[in-house]
Enzyme design. Structure first.
Site, PDB file in Angstrom:
ATOM      1  N   LYS A  87       0.849  -1.203   0.000  1.00  0.00           N
ATOM      2  CA  LYS A  87       0.000   0.000   0.000  1.00  0.00           C
ATOM      3  C   LYS A  87       0.881   1.249   0.000  1.00  0.00           C
ATOM      4  O   LYS A  87       1.875   1.319   0.723  1.00  0.00           O
ATOM      5  CB  LYS A  87      -0.913  -0.016   1.233  1.00  0.00           C
ATOM      6  CG  LYS A  87      -1.952   1.108   1.250  1.00  0.00           C
ATOM      7  CD  LYS A  87      -2.914   0.947   2.425  1.00  0.00           C
ATOM      8  CE  LYS A  87      -3.953   2.052   2.463  1.00  0.00           C
ATOM      9  NZ  LYS A  87      -4.900   1.881   3.587  1.00  0.00           N
ATOM     10  N   SER A 162      -9.761   1.921   2.621  1.00  0.00           N
ATOM     11  CA  SER A 162      -8.852   2.631   1.745  1.00  0.00           C
ATOM     12  C   SER A 162      -7.835   1.725   1.054  1.00  0.00           C
ATOM     13  O   SER A 162      -7.229   2.119   0.060  1.00  0.00           O
ATOM     14  CB  SER A 162      -8.111   3.690   2.553  1.00  0.00           C
ATOM     15  OG  SER A 162      -7.299   3.069   3.537  1.00  0.00           O
ATOM     16  N   SER A 186     -10.132  -0.379   6.995  1.00  0.00           N
ATOM     17  CA  SER A 186      -9.545  -0.264   5.661  1.00  0.00           C
ATOM     18  C   SER A 186      -8.770  -1.478   5.153  1.00  0.00           C
ATOM     19  O   SER A 186      -8.316  -1.477   4.005  1.00  0.00           O
ATOM     20  CB  SER A 186      -8.635   0.973   5.600  1.00  0.00           C
ATOM     21  OG  SER A 186      -9.414   2.135   5.492  1.00  0.00           O
TER      22      SER A 186
END
Ligand SMILES: [Mg+2]
Ligand SMILES: [Zn+2]
Lengths: 505, 499, 103
Positions: A87, A162, A186
């Site tokens: 990420k 996210s 997330s």
């Protein structure tokens, strides 16, 4: 997991299988890495899981892993040579780190996050940086300044957020593993809506050093994978004490791999499961609840005793979260001020520093980020602190007490991970509260800092639904044990892993 | 406001009673910074002692320096504070370019040390200065302002920031309001800061170099009419960075406020800036428009809960503090309380003691440090301890006077030489040929010449005006480059003139 | 909904908050945010319902205290690495626009 090896395509294997094949010399890390780079080249224009691909770096790491094996060295870790999507919230020395924001476009950190360092030391091949909602604020990746990622099950739908780049990469077979971060759900919510396993560790279980902060008291990095064992293997690589993070727990990583293996035997007799009353009624889709109830029935069949548990303060999780996280964010994001790094707008030699700062921040942050900064600024300001931030922290105490009381009676708590299946891209962009509701079920564990995993429970309207399993702090192994038992039972019933029902890209 | 409208200080204190308060920031002398491992060395090249944490890079995190905690506890104990069993760091949020995270990690409502005091004495009168709190925080970077007048922020076209100082541990020591000092307020403020500085040095927690900015004061001042009980509106004068300035800042702010109150005006609650050059304060930002700091507990750090046994261990290791040391030295040196106080105020107690330890009589050591050396320090606007001369050198000069090698005047020249060159006194004496001329025959020619050169003066002396001899002595001293013994010269002149 | 629904968030309030947060928001943004914040605050004000003086606030979920490091100097970043991302550099320092008010 051997049944997956029917696929000759290296991108279809599990991380454990890939690591074993590399260690055995049946394939090389370079081949595995190249296969995934090829897959990214083939599908990522449609999925948009990655913001940045580091093909050279990935192949260099792969070569090194292969060379070490050739020289007879033991693998650096049980995942040596396996590719991963990282990420874009994790600092990577020498590689861009944008956090999905224009304000950090082009920023090359001069240091590695602890998670990044641990991945490198484990011989894991970082393919590139995965897309995300800007500063991890969102549940859909629609807040990414670089455009949304797409759910491989239905490219018109959100992959969650996210960590939606991470989930879409793994679900689209662009990587067998991904690192996500979870502030209010997330990791778990994207895992759920993409048919994956995602675990939010106990707060303090994985170092936050180098994780670009959204809400410091909530942020936790964790694994996303296509099965429970792979997630556990990755968890053990990234977990553990870090002296660079003062909130890091100084204790051994819970034995999650062992728990995943034990759980796969499918025996949950003696396990006490609590179904949270407050996480299942209003706001939850019928199909989601149906899948959830079926999952609870499976747990019962595996020997668990199930009871309903009321956690009355869980319903205050959403308001508390949407005060605490924006408040901390308003402070954490102050440093993006156009002075030391990142975007600078309007510096014409005439404008004052304050003007340049303000212009830059207005231009560099997207609407959701600005909304939360303003909300957080409000909640912390002198006249409102007690009514908002202070109260929210009290709610946090009450939610923790609900958990403590529940864990007196049961070993784990379960709920649907998300109230709905993946919604269409664009559906909620103009309605913040509707977007925030996606986190309803995941917020309590975040606020209490307890571990929680999401594992696929089935489909609703042809889209994946997740089962959330929550455990007491530092009992992450319990999440993996129950998830593995449930996964094995459901895969057996289905005859295949859920993800195989996704469309072929 | 024009200078002519300002009342005199005596006039101000006759009518108004000041209430003052001091916030003192001190850089701790740790090897590494408060929250990261960067070095704290002063004067390093710009931006060479920085890392992700003290540059505020995204993702970086703070970790507390244990030594800073220990030092703060030492300070708290020395200032008779309670050490909080549980304290916390908070974030103070405001945007400023020298603050890399745009918030300062600082203790706020839960400081590590609370409720202490420091006893001082000014002109024989004791004052107990209450200590509200001692808390830990981090320093900011330093800005150079370019394009305006001599480094001023005002009129600059841009600024240049060096973050080497950012993250150096600071303690902030906050007094309770100091009342009842009357006209002595400026002197009390200065004495407090002096005493505090000496304590910090003695504790070994900071080298307290004020000229390098390692001790900085903010001074709160308000006035109320004599006899009133309600305090006036206070102003906060920032960055008062020398002992002398502390005194001047309080005095000038008292005068300024009095002149406003005299005119029936109101004091604005505001931040003011002290200017070394003019000795005045000017308005900064008024509190009305002040930033809302939005303090909240720092989520990246966990609470500080020092173990009671550790606190006692630190207490047991505290050195003899300056006041106790002064009492002991006063007895050892055999000086009066007034002399001791004068030495303390001048910051020369240790210097005198060291000079005595190097063999000088206490009386002589005291006279040098409070007299000629203090004048030199004053003229150079530095502390006596910063003079380029060691106590051992002073002791040597005293010895040279005692054994008759140097006259007082020559001794001063020797000291001047040491101050200029840093050489030891014997070298200076040798190189400059500083030698007392005691040979009468060598002097008589000069005496004769002086008398011949000023017949009118000679006549006055002959006529009984002996005091006029000074002019002739001066002429002889000048002719002999100060090496003559003035007393002897005088005797020779009077003898020559038959008086 | 609770009784303590917050007062109306006006454009002026949002402008003030945006100034505090150094966001040069446009007029359009002011309108949008004012409306949205009103809705969000209406929802989050519910935390006031469980107000209880005897409930301690939770700021940290980890039960840790006294986490600190020894006072040891660690290598800093090389100067070039420290400056690499700077928007502007002059005299080995970060060059920033002129500062209006003194702090
Ligand atoms: Mg301060
Ligand atoms: Zn540093």
């Amino acid at each position: 997991m051997g049944k997956h090896s029917q696929h000759s395509d290296l991108t279809r294997l599990t991380a454990a299988e890939l690591a074993a094949a590399i260690a055995a010399g049946e394939t090389s890390s370079v081949d595995v890495t190249q296969a995934h780079l090829d897959r990214i080249a083939a599908v990522d224009d449609r999925v948009h899981a990655f913001l940045h691909i580091d093909a050279d770096g990935a192949l260099a790491t792969a070569k090194q892993v292969d060379a070490q094996r050739a020289s007879g060295e033991a693998p650096a870790s049980p995942l040596a040579g396996v590719p991963l999507a990282l990420k874009d919230v994790m600092a990577t020395e020498g590689q861009p780190t944008t956090v999905g924001s224009k304000i950090l476009e082009g920023w090359i950190p001069p240091y590695d996050a602890t998670v990044t360092r641990k991945l490198r030391e484990a011989g894991i091949v970082v393919l590139g940086k995965a897309n995300m909602d800007e500063f991890a604020m969102g549940s859909s990746t629609e807040n990414s300044a670089y455009g949304p990622s797409h759910n491989p099950w239905d490219l018109d739908r959100i992959p969650g957020g996210s960590s939606g780049g991470s989930s879409s990469a793994v679900a689209a077979y662009e990587a067998p593993l991904a690192i996500g971060t979870d502030t209010g759900g997330s990791i778990r919510q994207p895992a759920a809506v993409c048919g994956l396993v995602g675990h939010k560790p106990t707060y303090g279980g994985v170092s936050r050093y180098g994780l670009v902060a959204f809400s410091s008291s909530l942020d936790q990095a964790g694994p996303l994978a296509r099965n429970v064992l792979d997630a556990a293997l990755l968890h053990e690589v990234i977990g553990g004490h870090d002296k660079c993070d003062s909130t890091s727990i100084d204790a051994p990583v819970p034995a999650v791999v062992e728990a995943a293996r034990r759980g796969a035997a499918g025996d949950l007799s003696g396990l006490r499961v609590g179904v949270v009353t407050e996480l299942g009624g209003e706001g939850f889709q019928a199909g989601v609840l149906e899948s959830f109830h079926a999952a609870v029935a499976v747990l019962r069949e595996l020997g668990a005793s199930v009871q309903e548990i009321s956690c009355p303060y869980f319903s205050y999780g959403l308001p508390a979260y949407y005060l605490i996280a924006p408040s901390e964010a308003s402070s954490n994001l102050a440093r993006f001020d156009a002075m030391r790094y990142g975007l600078r707008v309007g510096d014409d030699g005439e404008r004052s520093l304050e003007e340049v700062m303000s212009l830059t921040r207005d231009a560099g942050f997207g609407p959701e980020v600005k909304r939360r900064i303003i909300l957080g600024t409000y909640a912390l300001s002198a006249g409102y602190y007690d009514a908002y931030y202070g109260q929210a922290q009290k709610v946090r105490t009450l939610i923790s007490r609900d958990f403590a009381a529940a864990y007196d009676k049961v070993d784990v708590l379960v709920s649907p991970t998300t109230p709905t299946v993946a919604f269409p891209i664009g559906e909620r962009v103009d309605d913040p509260m509707a977007m925030y509701a996606a986190d309803l079920a995941t917020l309590p564990a975040s606020l209490a800092g307890v571990p929680a995993i999401s594992v696929p429970s089935g489909l609703s309207e042809g889209l994946p639904v997740g089962l959330q399993i929550m455990a007491p702090a530092q009992a992450d192994d319990r999440c993996y044990l129950v998830a593995a038992a449930f996964e094995t039972a459901s895969d057996e019933r289905r005859g295949h892993v859920l993800l195989e029902e996704a469309q072929v890209l | 406001m024009s200078v002519s409208t300002l009342p005199s200080y005596e006039d101000v204190t006759a009518r108004y009673e000041p209430v003052i308060g001091l916030e003192t920031h001190v850089e701790l002398g740790t090897a590494s910074k408060m929250f990261c491992g960067c070095a704290t060395t002063f004067g390093a090249d710009p931006n060479t002692q920085v890392c992700p944490t003290c540059l505020g890079l995204p993702g970086s995190l703070p970790v507390v320096n244990a030594k800073a905690i220990e030092y703060a506890i030492r300070i708290g104990l020395a200032l008779n504070c309670s050490i909080a069993p549980w304290s916390r760091f908070a974030r103070k949020n405001y945007f400023y370019p020298d603050m890399p995270k745009d918030y300062q990690i600082s203790q706020y409502d839960e400081p590590i040390c609370i409720d202490g005091y420091l006893d001082i004495e000014v002109e024989g009168k004791p004052y107990r200065i209450g200590i509200e709190r001692v808390h830990l925080e981090e320093d900011t970077g330093k800005s150079l302002h370019v394009g305006g007048a001599t480094g001023r922020i005002h009129g600059a076209t841009h600024s240049l920031v060096d973050y080497n100082r950012a993250g150096i541990p600071l303690v902030e020591i906050v007094t309770k309001p100091i009342v009842g000092t009357g006209a002595a307020a400026p002197e009390v403020a200065r004495t407090y800061v002096t005493e505090l500085r000496d304590i910090l040095r003695t504790l070994g927690v900071s080298d307290v170099r004020m000229e390098q900015g390692s001790l900085r004061c903010d001074v709160n001042t308000s006035l109320m009419p004599v006899g009133a009980s309600e305090w006036g509106t206070r102003t906060e004068t920032k960055n008062v960075n020398s002992l002398r300035s502390v005194e001047r800042a309080v005095r000038s702010e008292m005068i300024r406020q009095a002149s406003i109150l005299d005119d029936g005006g109101k004091i604005l609650q505001e931040t003011r800036h002290f200017h070394e050059d003019t000795g005045r304060t000017t308005s900064g930002r008024s509190k009305e428009e002040a930033t809302d700091y939005r303090y909240f507990p720092e989520p990246d750090l966990v609470p500080v809960a020092p173990d009671a046994a550790w606190i006692e261990e630190i207490r047991g290791s505290l050195p003899e503090l300056p006041s106790a040391r002064r009492a002991r030295l006063q007895a050892d040196l055999g000086v009066s309380a007034d002399d001791m106080q004068a030495m303390a105020n001048a910051g020369v107690v240790d210097l005198v003691a060291a000079t005595v330890a190097a063999g000088a009589p206490a009386e002589e050591a005291r006279n040098w440090w409070l007299g000629y050396l203090a004048q030199q320090a004053n003229a150079a606007e530095i502390e006596a301890s910063e003079l380029n001369i060691t106590p051992a050198a002073v002791a040597r000069v005293i010895a040279l006077v005692a054994d008759g090698s140097l006259s007082t005047g020559l001794a001063r020249q020797a000291v001047d030489g040491v101050l200029e060159t840093g050489q030891d006194p014997d070298t200076v004496v040798a190189e400059r040929g500083l030698k007392r001329v005691t040979d009468t025959s060598a002097l008589s020619a000069a005496v004769a010449e002086a008398i011949a050169g000023a017949p009118d003066v000679a006549e006055k002396i002959r006529g009984g005006k002996v005091a006029a001899a000074g002019a002739l002595v001066g002429a002889v001293m000048k002719a002999t480059k100060g090496q003559a013994d003035a007393k002897l010269v005088r005797e020779l002149i009077l003898k020559e003139l038959g008086v | 909904m609770s009784d303590d629904t917050p007062a109306e968030i006006t454009r002026t309030d949002v402008a003030h908050l945006a100034r505090l947060a150094r966001l040069a928001v446009t007029d359009e943004e002011l309108d949008t945010f004012a409306g949205q914040l009103q809705v969000i605050l209406g929802a989050v004000a519910r935390v006031g319902e469980v107000a209880a003086d005897d409930i301690p606030p939770t700021s940290h979920v980890v039960p840790l205290t006294n986490v600190w490091r020894a006072d040891e100097v660690r290598p800093s970043l090389p100067h070039d690495a420290a400056m690499a991302a700077a928007p502007a550099v002059e005299q080995e320092r970060f060059r920033v626009p002129r500062i209006l008010d003194e702090e």
